[in-house]
Design an enzyme around this catalytic site. Structure first.
Site, PDB file in Angstrom:
ATOM      1  N   GLY A 189       2.848  -1.174   4.281  1.00 20.70           N
ATOM      2  CA  GLY A 189       2.878   0.254   3.963  1.00 20.70           C
ATOM      3  C   GLY A 189       4.288   0.694   3.642  1.00 20.70           C
ATOM      4  N   GLY A 211       2.336   2.318  10.829  1.00 19.52           N
ATOM      5  CA  GLY A 211       3.255   3.444  10.669  1.00 19.52           C
ATOM      6  C   GLY A 211       3.959   3.847  11.957  1.00 19.52           C
ATOM      7  N   GLU A 245      -6.666   4.663   8.114  1.00 18.57           N
ATOM      8  CA  GLU A 245      -6.462   6.090   7.783  1.00 18.57           C
ATOM      9  C   GLU A 245      -7.727   6.684   7.156  1.00 18.57           C
ATOM     10  OE1 GLU A 245      -2.788   5.513   5.645  1.00 18.57           O
ATOM     11  OE2 GLU A 245      -1.837   4.979   7.537  1.00 18.57           O
ATOM     12  N   SER A 263       3.336  -2.018  10.326  1.00 23.72           N
ATOM     13  CA  SER A 263       4.793  -2.033  10.514  1.00 23.72           C
ATOM     14  C   SER A 263       5.447  -3.374  10.157  1.00 23.72           C
ATOM     15  CB  SER A 263       5.156  -1.628  11.950  1.00 23.72           C
ATOM     16  OG  SER A 263       4.760  -0.290  12.189  1.00 23.72           O
ATOM     17  N   ASN A 271       0.866  -1.185   0.000  1.00 20.07           N
ATOM     18  CA  ASN A 271       0.000   0.000   0.000  1.00 20.07           C
ATOM     19  C   ASN A 271       0.904   1.237   0.000  1.00 20.07           C
ATOM     20  OD1 ASN A 271      -1.821   2.043   0.521  1.00 20.07           O
ATOM     21  ND2 ASN A 271      -2.357   1.351   2.583  1.00 20.07           N
ATOM     22  N   LYS A 297       0.119   4.271  -0.288  1.00 22.55           N
ATOM     23  CA  LYS A 297      -0.516   5.465   0.305  1.00 22.55           C
ATOM     24  C   LYS A 297      -0.244   6.693  -0.585  1.00 22.55           C
ATOM     25  CE  LYS A 297      -0.112   3.215   4.738  1.00 22.55           C
ATOM     26  NZ  LYS A 297      -0.005   3.304   6.173  1.00 22.55           N
ATOM     27  N   HIS A 357      -9.543   0.975   5.405  1.00 23.58           N
ATOM     28  CA  HIS A 357      -8.228   1.247   6.008  1.00 23.58           C
ATOM     29  C   HIS A 357      -8.377   2.238   7.160  1.00 23.58           C
ATOM     30  CE1 HIS A 357      -4.118   2.561   6.541  1.00 23.58           C
ATOM     31  NE2 HIS A 357      -3.764   1.428   5.978  1.00 23.58           N
ATOM     32  N   GLU A 397      -5.322  -5.149  10.794  1.00 25.25           N
ATOM     33  CA  GLU A 397      -4.305  -4.117  10.998  1.00 25.25           C
ATOM     34  C   GLU A 397      -4.579  -3.378  12.305  1.00 25.25           C
ATOM     35  OE1 GLU A 397      -2.362  -2.819   7.090  1.00 25.25           O
ATOM     36  OE2 GLU A 397      -4.140  -1.613   7.321  1.00 25.25           O
TER      37      GLU A 397
HETATM   38  P1  PGA Z   1       2.796   0.393   7.624  1.00 24.59           P
HETATM   39  O1  PGA Z   1       1.342   0.546   7.002  1.00 24.59           O
HETATM   40  O2  PGA Z   1       3.358  -0.908   7.095  1.00 24.59           O
HETATM   41  O3  PGA Z   1       3.573   1.577   7.162  1.00 24.59           O
HETATM   42  O4  PGA Z   1       2.640   0.337   9.111  1.00 24.59           O
HETATM   43  C1  PGA Z   1       0.493  -0.556   6.863  1.00 24.59           C
HETATM   44  C2  PGA Z   1      -0.825  -0.133   6.297  1.00 24.59           C
HETATM   45  O5  PGA Z   1      -1.288   0.971   6.594  1.00 24.59           O
HETATM   46  O6  PGA Z   1      -1.458  -0.882   5.548  1.00 24.59           O
END
Ligand code: PGA
Length: 251
Positions: free
Chosen positions: A234, A173, A97, A213, A9, A11, A95, A167
């Site tokens: 991510g 993140g 976010e 992460s 992803n 983003k 998601h 998640e």
């Molecule tokens: P991240 O994001 O690997 O940067 O923690 C994962 C995601 O939001 O799908």
């Protein structure tokens, strides 16, 4: 046997030139395997360039969002059919976010999931608890409710076109990852809920990715867990070495 699925992803990252550069290197990498599904979710603006590059490579494309309406006066939005037309096989929905910054609730996510499925887009449906909810021991309750509401009116046969991504919001993140045991516990729980609502076969077949992460160091232990069928990645998907290491550990 569930086929592992690793999705990157991106983003709101990657100009077209950067996307081109990363995908070309990914295609040169000799580890593109037959045994792992690899999906990339670029921003909309880079879909065209990535689509051309990945054609016939086996790498599949995802969009990061859709709106549920089919067309019309929805400035700034795109439909499921548009994403399909842009070459996507998948869309990421629910998601954290989107839930947090753009106030998407379960009812809206449910409408989006149905719109995606009607247009034959496969859905990566994200669920997960916040740190506060985990500390209050509400993880299972929160995840169960997100699943119930998000999958309202979705038929068992449609679950074949869905991947669930667990998640934990506190792991996205932040550099904090759920331990393999913590993740396995919730993945197993998600599968039980799917079994209760959609039957044993659907539950056994549905792929459940872990996200939050994931990196080249922790991916192997996570992916070794019985109910973890892949990763939604991510920041580590923006880097060739870490993304390919994660794919390798899914192999
Ligand atoms: P991240 O994001 O690997 O940067 O923690 C994962 C995601 O939001 O799908």
């Amino acid at each position: 046997m569930r086929r592992p699925i690793v999705a990157g992803n991106w983003k709101m990252n990657m100009l077209q030139s950067e996307a081109e550069d990363l995908v070309k290197k990914l295609l040169e990498w000799n580890g593109l395997s037959q045994s792992v599904d690899i999906v990339i979710a670029p921003p909309y603006t880079a879909l065209g360039v990535v689509r051309k590059l990945v054609k016939n490579s086996g790498i599949q494309l995802a969009g990061q969002n859709i709106y549920f309406e089919t067309k019309g006066a929805w400035t700034g939005e795109i439909s499921a059919a548009m994403l399909k037309d842009a070459g996507c096989q998948f869309v990421i929905l629910g998601h954290s976010e989107r839930r947090h910054y753009f106030h998407e609730d379960d009812a809206l996510i449910n409408q989006k999931i149905k719109a995606a499925l009607e247009n034959e887009l496969q859905v990566i449906f994200c669920v997960g608890e916040t740190l506060e909810q985990r500390e209050r021991a509400q993880t299972q309750e929160v995840v169960a409710l997100q699943l119930k509401n998000g999958l309202q009116g979705v038929h068992a046969t449609d679950l074949e076109k869905m991947v669930i991504a667990y998640e934990p919001v506190w792991a996205i993140g932040t550099g904090k990852t759920a331990t393999p045991e913590q993740a396995q516990e919730i993945h197993c729980y998600v599968r039980k809920i799917i079994e209760k609502d959609f039957g044993k076969i659907v539950a056994e077949n549905i792929r459940i990715q872990y996200g939050g992460s994931v990196n080249s160091e922790n991916s192997k232990c996570l992916l070794d867990q019985e109910d973890i069928d892949g990763a939604l990645v991510g920041s580590a998907s923006l880097n060739l070495e870490s993304f390919t290491a994660i794919i390798n550990s899914a192999n």
